[in-house]
Design an enzyme around this catalytic site. Structure first.
Site, PDB file in Angstrom:
ATOM      1  CB  SER A   1      -0.911   0.017   1.232  1.00 40.12           C
ATOM      2  OG  SER A   1      -0.225   0.523   2.373  1.00 40.12           O
ATOM      3  CG  ASP A   2       1.259   5.743  -1.644  1.00 37.26           C
ATOM      4  OD1 ASP A   2       2.285   5.964  -0.963  1.00 37.26           O
ATOM      5  OD2 ASP A   2       1.016   6.343  -2.706  1.00 37.26           O
ATOM      6  CD1 TRP A   3       5.294   6.180   4.282  1.00 40.65           C
ATOM      7  CD2 TRP A   3       5.027   4.629   2.703  1.00 40.65           C
ATOM      8  NE1 TRP A   3       6.411   5.375   4.269  1.00 40.65           N
ATOM      9  CE2 TRP A   3       6.283   4.415   3.313  1.00 40.65           C
ATOM     10  CE3 TRP A   3       4.652   3.762   1.696  1.00 40.65           C
ATOM     11  CZ2 TRP A   3       7.144   3.394   2.956  1.00 40.65           C
ATOM     12  CZ3 TRP A   3       5.502   2.740   1.312  1.00 40.65           C
ATOM     13  CH2 TRP A   3       6.731   2.563   1.939  1.00 40.65           C
TER      14      TRP A   3
END
Length: 877
Positions: free
Chosen positions: A380-382
């Site tokens: 996932s992105d942050w």
């Protein structure tokens, strides 16, 4: 492709430079055991700092679990999948949960060139040290944003690996990075290059549009990353830059899905070290941001709460997906979903769940894994599982960075009201394997114990994570040689390739009176903005600080984002002012340009195209505009003086106004009403030397393009000169040849019987004419006896060429306006639709009379210079 770039790429493919990969020589490395007879398997080189080395059957293995026996996951003779399954089967739930974290390495303020091993206070508040994350939370994947001197970075990574080796299972650390080989440095997006070789930003590789050069660049990046112990790249971006205001365009390869996708594939191949999979000496790529991030509503950034939506008013979602297909073909190791919610998007008749892509099971399971067969790791992105605070974070907007908030940064779009534990469960159940930016695996444990998430799903994700570590050889030797790294990172060979690519990627937008390249300028005075005096002096100029004393002015211009009309009050009143693409005279660089122009200096503008900037005022006040996408002073000056040539073309169109930008569709590429420069516009120095087409001729650049593309050649005269004969009418047979070459036809075989009685199969252009007929571009004339004639030597009229080009490019479906744009073309004319299309496409404008009316002169013959202009404009559509 330049020969030096080709040489680099060829040497990579032959494996001549692969020695810096996994088995770098180390003082602590263990040489392969000598056995007689030689074993049937090849002993890998092992690297150990504290663990024992086991000898079994004359072969050596690391004792990672400190048991004194060879445990299956320690046996490099087994497959990566077998080893991963064995290791994960031995772990507790908490240990497996730790594998699903991708945490951030921080640095203490007292020692910014080292990683923080102990808990402390970082630049954004309390900071968890590496030892806590490793030893108590079992985290073994981390992003590095540190850019110290090369040997220091390598030593720091070795230290982390040494600490990991001492843990119960000896699981090595996987170090990742955002892009750090470009000219853009933006926290959370890219990293300062430091000692690493600098290339243009990805958008510049799309501008150069040389796929082999992109792969050569990626090979160099791979070597440099591996040399310092970085084995995962949070790149490339397979997003396409369809929304001009979007601030992440510089990380893409352009606005068009198929073209950008070719470069994405090349980048993945170069980084991973193989055409089809992740190689043991490669760097795992995490291709992002799946999918549609380039279609952001109003260009907003979905790091911010208000920017959470991507929109698809043009029904063009499929093109955004296409850009990923070459990454899948190349065996990309990882995918990162976008933060964005794909607002009200319907796929296969069903409304997509309105959550960010990291929570969206259709995008991750149905589309990614089932339709495309992706079997790698989804990261996932942050901060998608974190809470966006109700005041500071929720209301935050540029120019305040997205991470500067007082009440907690998070991006849980669509899952805002859920608990943190529920978000973890939702993401992992949807298909996310690793939570980016997370260091709290207890949330996964809580999700399992509360029944929201199965331990089997956690085990599945954990096996994917460690399988890639086995594949990369990290379980055999995670260490690197700091001395060797210094020789590899930023080597003269690498920098020479990068300089060549920087130069070639520049895009010449305007060149009044063929000013560039400058010649005979030694000792000329130059006013500089953004160019160092040392670089200008090295190029033969004398720097001056007063533009009134300058012969020339060289002015770099950066993106005007954040420079808004009316100051901060205007930004508060209308925050969208931040996303303006045009210059308004308040930017220091723009002011320097205007001052130089007004002082009488010959002014050359050097805008960096991080987005689709509006350059009308820049063009008006410059004698030449040479755009770039990240280039050194040396590279720009080399192009200016002709030691190198611009080969780039625009990877996206440049609009004329913000009104046009506001009216375009966020998901469609290059769709503003009246672009100042069209997609793939780019002038060239490399012009043919025709005696009858001098520089400054009306269609000089178009004729140069035609010849450089191999569409026309001109004539060699008896005195050794060459002519183009620009005012000669174009015959119909020659027009067939021009279109055939422009279409770059491959594999066509002309029929044995000619479709036309006046074109024999031995005719010079028989193949081209037969293709023109079969393609439906020209039918010729029907004779009384039922046969057909082509009239090959008859000059082609302007109405007929409109029909040819319409059929060649548009095919059908165009709706002509009810009012003719030309007074001499009636609605009832045979080719009215085709002529109207030619006009609206910007291919032909006709002639304007004194009364403001326009004529097309449909029955006039087309001259060779006009034909060059028509084809040049056609290829820019």
């Amino acid at each position: 492709m330049d020969s030096s770039t080709r040489k680099i790429l060829t040497s990579r493919r032959l494996g001549a430079l692969a020695a810096v990969a996994v088995a770098l020589p180390l003082a602590a490395s263990v040489p392969a055991a000598v056995a007689a007879p030689a074993p049937a398997v090849e002993q890998p080189e092992l690297g150990s700092r504290s663990g024992e080395i086991l000898t079994v059957d004359g072969l050596q293995f690391r004792d990672l679990d400190h048991s004194g026996d060879l445990t299956p996951y320690e046996d490099w003779r087994l497959t990566d999948k077998e080893r991963a399954a064995d290791l994960v089967s031995r772990l507790t739930l908490a240990e497996k949960a730790g594998l699903l974290m991708h945490a951030s390495l921080t640095s203490p303020s007292s020692a910014p060139d080292t990683y923080a091993l102990e808990d402390g206070v970082g630049p954004f508040g309390p900071s968890v040290g590496f030892k806590t994350m490793l030893q108590q939370r079992h985290i073994s994947t981390y992003i590095s944003r540190m850019s110290p001197e090369t040997s220091q970075l390598a030593d720091q990574h070795n230290l982390l690996q040494e600490l990991a080796e001492a843990e119960d299972w000896g699981i090595p650390v996987l170090i990742s990075t955002d892009p750090r080989s470009g000219f853009t440095d933006s926290f959370g997006v890219s990293v300062t290059s430091g000692s690493f070789t600098q290339f243009p930003d990805a958008i510049g590789m799309g501008g150069l549009d040389d796929v082999e050069a992109t792969e050569a660049m990626a090979e160099i990046i791979r070597e440099e990353y591996v040399a310092v112990g970085i084995r995962e790249a949070l790149s490339p971006q397979a997003d396409i830059a369809t929304e001009p205001r979007w601030t992440r365009a510089n990380g893409t390869f352009g606005s068009e899905g198929v073209s950008a996708g070719e470069h994405v594939g090349a980048y993945v191949r170069g980084l991973q070290g193989s055409d089809t999979e992740l190689a043991s000496d490669g760097v795992a790529t995490v291709v992002k941001h799946w999918v549609g991030y380039g279609a952001q509503a109003n260009g907003y950034d979905s790091h911010y709460s208000y920017g959470r939506y991507a929109t698809f008013p043009g029904n063009n979602f499929d093109e955004h997906v296409v850009a990923y297909e070459k990454a899948f073909e190349a065996g990309a190791a990882g995918i990162m979903p976008t933060y964005s919610i794909l607002q009200n998007l319907e796929l296969e008749g069903t409304l997509l769940e309105q959550v960010g892509a990291g929570f969206n099971s259709y995008l991750l399971q149905d589309l990614l894994r089932e339709d495309y067969g992706f079997d790698g790791v989804v990261t996932s992105d942050w901060a998608i599982t974190e809470t966006c605070g109700p005041v500071s974070c929720t209301n935050n907007r540029p120019p305040t960075p997205f991470y500067i908030v007082s009440d907690g940064f998070g991006t849980p779009w669509g899952m805002d009201s859920a608990t943190v534990t529920e978000r973890y469960a939702k993401a992992i159940n949807a298909g996310t394997d690793v939570i980016g930016g997370a260091d709290q695996p207890v949330n996964i444990v809580n999700a399992v114990t509360s029944g929201l998430l199965s331990e089997e799903r956690v085990s599945e994700a954990a096996e994917r994570v460690v399988e890639q570590k086995f594949l990369l050889g990290l379980f055999e030797n995670p260490y690197v040689d700091a001395v060797e790294a210094t020789a590899v990172v930023g080597s003269p060979e690498h920098r020479a390739v990068a300089l060549d690519i920087q130069e070639r990627s520049t895009t010449l937008l305007t060149n009044s009176e063929d000013l560039l390249p400058l010649s005979g300028t030694a000792g000329a005075t130059a006013y500089l903005y953004g160019i160092s005096p040392e670089a200008a002096t090295a190029a033969g100029f004398v720097p001056v600080t007063d533009p009134a004393e300058a012969d020339y002015a060289f002015v770099r211009l950066t993106d005007p984002a954040g420079n808004w009309r009316g100051g901060e009050a205007a930004l508060v009143a209308d925050p969208d002012n931040y996303y303006n693409l045009d210059y308004n005279g308040t930017e220091p660089a723009h002011q320097a340009l205007l001052a130089a122009h007004d002082a009488g200096a010959v002014t050359i503008a050097l805008p960096q195209l991080s987005r689709s900037l509006i350059l009308g005022d820049v063009v008006e006040h410059s004698s030449a505009v040479l755009a770039h996408y990240g280039a050194s002073d040396e590279a720009l000056l080399n192009v200016i003086v002709g030691d190198a040539e611009p080969e780039g073309t625009l990877p996206f169109e440049l609009p004329s106004s913000m009104a046009d930008v506001a009216a375009q569709a966020s998901d469609l590429p290059n769709d503003t009403a009246d672009p100042l420069f069209t997609y793939r516009h780019g002038l060239s120095y490399d012009a043919p030397a025709f005696t009858d087409v001098p520089r400054g001729s009306q269609f000089f650049q178009e004729i140069a393009w035609l010849v450089n593309e191999g569409i026309a050649t001109g004539w060699a005269e008896s005195d050794g000169t060459a002519t183009f004969r620009p005012l000669t009418p174009v015959a119909r047979d020659a027009m067939a040849a021009f279109l055939y070459r422009a279409a770059d036809v491959e594999g066509y075989t002309a029929p044995a019987v000619s479709p036309f009685v006046d074109v024999s199969t031995s005719n010079q252009f028989y193949t081209e004419i037969a293709w023109l007929h079969e393609a439906g571009i020209s039918t010729g004339w029907e004779n009384a006896d039922g046969t057909r004639s082509f009239r090959p030597l008859e000059p082609i009229a302007r109405d007929a060429i409109a029909a040819f080009l319409y059929r060649y490019a548009a095919g059908s479906g165009y709706q002509a306006p009810s009012t003719s744009p030309f007074t001499d073309v009636a609605l009832s004319d045979r080719y009215y639709t085709e002529i109207a299309w030619l006009y609206e496409s910007g291919i032909a404008t006709g002639w304007q009379g004194n009364d403001g009316s326009s004529t097309f002169q449909p029955l006039s013959s087309v001259k060779r210079d006009a034909m060059a202009a028509f084809l040049f404009r056609l290829q820019q559509l």
